[in-house]
Design a protein around this motif. Structure first.
Motif, mmCIF file in Angstrom:
data_model
loop_
_atom_site.group_PDB
_atom_site.id
_atom_site.type_symbol
_atom_site.label_atom_id
_atom_site.label_comp_id
_atom_site.label_asym_id
_atom_site.label_seq_id
_atom_site.Cartn_x
_atom_site.Cartn_y
_atom_site.Cartn_z
ATOM 1 N N GLY A 199 25.264 46.008 28.687
ATOM 2 C CA GLY A 199 24.582 47.257 28.974
ATOM 3 C C GLY A 199 24.040 47.929 27.719
ATOM 4 O O GLY A 199 22.919 48.462 27.723
ATOM 5 N N LEU A 200 24.809 47.892 26.645
ATOM 6 C CA LEU A 200 24.334 48.472 25.384
ATOM 7 C C LEU A 200 23.151 47.691 24.837
ATOM 8 O O LEU A 200 22.202 48.269 24.283
ATOM 9 C CB LEU A 200 25.476 48.505 24.367
ATOM 10 N N THR B 220 20.160 63.645 39.588
ATOM 11 C CA THR B 220 20.147 63.442 38.133
ATOM 12 C C THR B 220 19.046 64.259 37.474
ATOM 13 O O THR B 220 19.220 64.740 36.342
ATOM 14 C CB THR B 220 19.966 61.954 37.803
ATOM 15 N N ILE C 299 24.516 51.177 34.513
ATOM 16 C CA ILE C 299 25.509 50.312 33.875
ATOM 17 C C ILE C 299 26.832 50.389 34.631
ATOM 18 O O ILE C 299 27.546 49.388 34.786
ATOM 19 C CB ILE C 299 25.683 50.699 32.394
ATOM 20 N N GLY C 300 27.173 51.580 35.128
ATOM 21 C CA GLY C 300 28.364 51.700 35.963
ATOM 22 C C GLY C 300 28.236 50.896 37.247
ATOM 23 O O GLY C 300 29.198 50.247 37.686
ATOM 24 N N LEU D 115 20.154 48.668 26.797
ATOM 25 C CA LEU D 115 19.683 49.968 26.334
ATOM 26 C C LEU D 115 18.951 49.839 25.002
ATOM 27 O O LEU D 115 17.949 50.524 24.748
ATOM 28 C CB LEU D 115 20.870 50.921 26.203
ATOM 29 N N GLY E 241 23.110 55.230 32.269
ATOM 30 C CA GLY E 241 24.574 55.189 32.291
ATOM 31 C C GLY E 241 25.106 54.902 33.686
ATOM 32 O O GLY E 241 26.052 54.114 33.851
ATOM 33 N N ASP F 20 18.446 58.419 30.187
ATOM 34 C CA ASP F 20 19.774 58.096 29.666
ATOM 35 C C ASP F 20 20.856 58.291 30.731
ATOM 36 O O ASP F 20 21.780 57.473 30.852
ATOM 37 C CB ASP F 20 20.090 58.950 28.436
ATOM 38 N N LEU F 21 20.757 59.373 31.486
ATOM 39 C CA LEU F 21 21.756 59.623 32.527
ATOM 40 C C LEU F 21 21.705 58.538 33.593
ATOM 41 O O LEU F 21 22.747 58.010 34.010
ATOM 42 C CB LEU F 21 21.521 60.998 33.147
ATOM 43 N N ILE G 33 29.871 46.062 29.335
ATOM 44 C CA ILE G 33 29.572 47.161 28.406
ATOM 45 C C ILE G 33 28.684 46.674 27.269
ATOM 46 O O ILE G 33 27.697 47.323 26.894
ATOM 47 C CB ILE G 33 30.880 47.769 27.869
#
Length: 520
Positions: free
Chosen positions: A106-107, A170, A196-197, A110, A193, A189-190, A103
């Motif tokens: 990933g941030l 998406t 990252i998952g 981003l 996310g 952004d979608l 996490i």
């Protein structure tokens, strides 16, 4: 004769060897996939108790020389009186810590795209600030706001069908965001996310595949190069599916593993190289059923996903393959780099058909060399080692090679050679190649401002250093195969944690290795 089990190095097997023979236990172990353990338990109750007991895991600060020195600032490596994996860790289990690390990473990844998220993905700005991403650019270039890849008439897409479906869904979900830049940002952004998952799924699967070395997955969770490359493309989908497929194969679920690998091949074709690794290991062991089951399930899953497109819009599916053959080599590939230098020196460039032919020749040579290594190595290579060599070789000779394809190799390297020094040094050169590629594209596609770009020789040098670094890591993995004493996984007593039904199988076909006797 079957190879010895090295029970002296494995606490659980050592306990079993100290017990007397029992035919019923031998039968049960054989049914579960183990070869004849020569009678290691007295009673079935002993078997049930030992298979439920906790097994210790390897501590990175103890086993890795680089991490051991790095931990001195926080108190040094883990103490000798602790037993990781056996002592209850309370809330902070390995997977929960790895989840936090993903996490955070990933941030940060981003955040590296913050400039483009704020002002948009425009040329040459997106290259000079290295926040370029194929996701929003594909949304605009492929008209995803009004078409669905592979299904809309006349639509084309640079990725296989699974990624086309993900991009189309998406894009449809971002409809309420409006038009223009707001919807493009929502699309990025979608997808970011979801990527990252996928990153998290790949880390968890890699951690579980490593068995007693779950912390090796931190090489993927904390990968510096992923901060630059993870959100530049949809490749993480294939990475996650390959990691899950290898985990299922390691747990002897061949049909499930094949189905997942078949889906992975619909995200990136390199996933089929994992099946090739299984084929080569089956050739040495003579056990063909695991490969046949895995390959059949993979073909069925890939066909099930592709069949609707073949029925409704076959031209769009064929266009993906014809376009790949007709496309010029990317600048970061061997052939593209050669053409850049040849053009600067006034020599003749390599044609598209010539690049295709050379790529096929190199691919066949890599396959033959890998097959010879599998059959001639003193000890059968581990599944992860073989998968890394095949994928790394493919990434080097691929006509469409781009720096973000490095994400394919990181989880495989974490399983094949879990050494932090090797992983970090190799990633430094991959980051250099990615940054040089971005600055070079800024010069070629932008306004040519030398203040925010680099000239061709510097880019080719960075690409060459990145390729040489990959070759060095491949050489280290080959050394670990030829000399198993260098392999940190096997030094701990394991045979092949990702081998599944092929683990500890006796060899059937072996070629002589010049100057070295086979290890038994």
């Amino acid at each position: 004769m079957a190879e010895p089990r090295e029970a002296h190095a494995d606490p659980v097997w050592a306990s079993w060897f100290r017990l007397g023979p029992q035919p019923a236990i031998v039968t049960r172990l054989a049914r579960s996939g183990w070869e004849d353990p020569a009678g290691m338990l007295k009673t079935m109750e002993d078997f049930e108790q030992l298979t439920r007991r906790r097994v210790g895991i390897v501590s990175p600060s103890r086993g890795d020389s680089l991490l051991r020195r790095m931990t001195e600032v926080v108190g040094g490596p883990l103490g000798r009186r602790t037993a990781p994996g056996i002592v209850e860790p309370a809330f902070f289990t390995v997977e929960r810590v790895l989840t936090v690390l993903v996490i955070v990473s990933g941030l940060l990844a981003l955040l590296f795209k913050f400039h483009c998220r704020q002002v948009g993905w425009s040329t040459p700005d997106q290259y000079s600030t290295t926040c370029w991403s194929e996701l929003p650019n594909a949304f605009k270039a492929k008209g995803l706001a009004g078409s669905f890849p592979y299904f809309s008439p006349g639509s084309t897409f640079n990725y296989p069908v699974l990624i086309g479906a993900a991009a189309g869904i998406t894009a449809w979900l971002t409809g309420p965001a409006g038009h223009g830049m707001p919807r493009q940002l929502a699309f990025f952004d979608l997808n970011a996310g979801l990527i990252i998952g996928m990153w998290l799924a790949a880390v968890v699967a890699t951690s579980r595949s490593a068995r007693r070395r779950p912390w090796d997955a931190a090489i993927l969770a904390l990968s510096p190069v992923l901060l630059f490359t993870a959100l530049t493309s949809w490749d993480m989908w294939a990475v996650a599916l390959v990691a899950v497929g290898m985990l299922l194969f390691a747990r002897r679920r061949t049909f499930s593993a094949g189905a997942v690998l078949g889906l992975a091949s619909c995200a990136q074709p390199y996933a089929m190289l994992i099946l090739l690794a299984v084929l080569l290991l089956s050739l040495r062991t003579g056990r063909w059923l695991p490969f046949l089951e895995t390959a059949a399930a993979a073909a069925a899953a890939a066909l099930a996903l592709t069949l609707p497109i073949l029925v409704l819009n076959p031209a769009s599916w064929l266009a993906y393959f014809t376009d790949r053959m007709a496309d010029a080599a990317t600048p970061s590939s061997l052939y593209g780099a050669y053409n850049l230098v040849a053009q600067r020196l006034g020599h003749e460039s390599l044609t598209i058909s010539g690049a295709n032919s050379v790529e096929i020749v190199f691919g066949v040579l890599i396959l033959l060399a890998t097959a010879w290594l599998v059959l001639a190595a003193p000890r059968r290579p581990r599944m992860a080692q073989l998968a890394f060599l095949l994928v790394a070789g493919y990434s080097l000779v691929d006509k469409h090679a781009v720096p973000q394809h490095v994400v394919w190799l990181i989880p495989l390297l974490a399983l094949a050679r879990p050494k932090w020094r090797t992983a970090l040094l190799w990633q430094c050169f991959q980051i250099l190649q990615f940054l040089a590629w971005q600055l070079f594209l800024g010069r070629e596609l932008g306004d040519g401002n030398a203040q925010h770009s680099i000239d061709m020789p510097y880019f080719v040098l960075a690409a060459a250093l990145g390729g040489i670094a990959t070759l060095v890591v491949m050489a280290l993995v080959i050394r670990d195969i030829v000399h198993p004493a260098y392999d940190v996984v096997r030094r701990a007593g394991a045979d092949d944690p990702q081998g599944g039904l092929l683990e500890r199988s006796p060899d059937r076909l072996i070629l002589p290795l010049p100057g070295r006797a086979r290890v038994t």
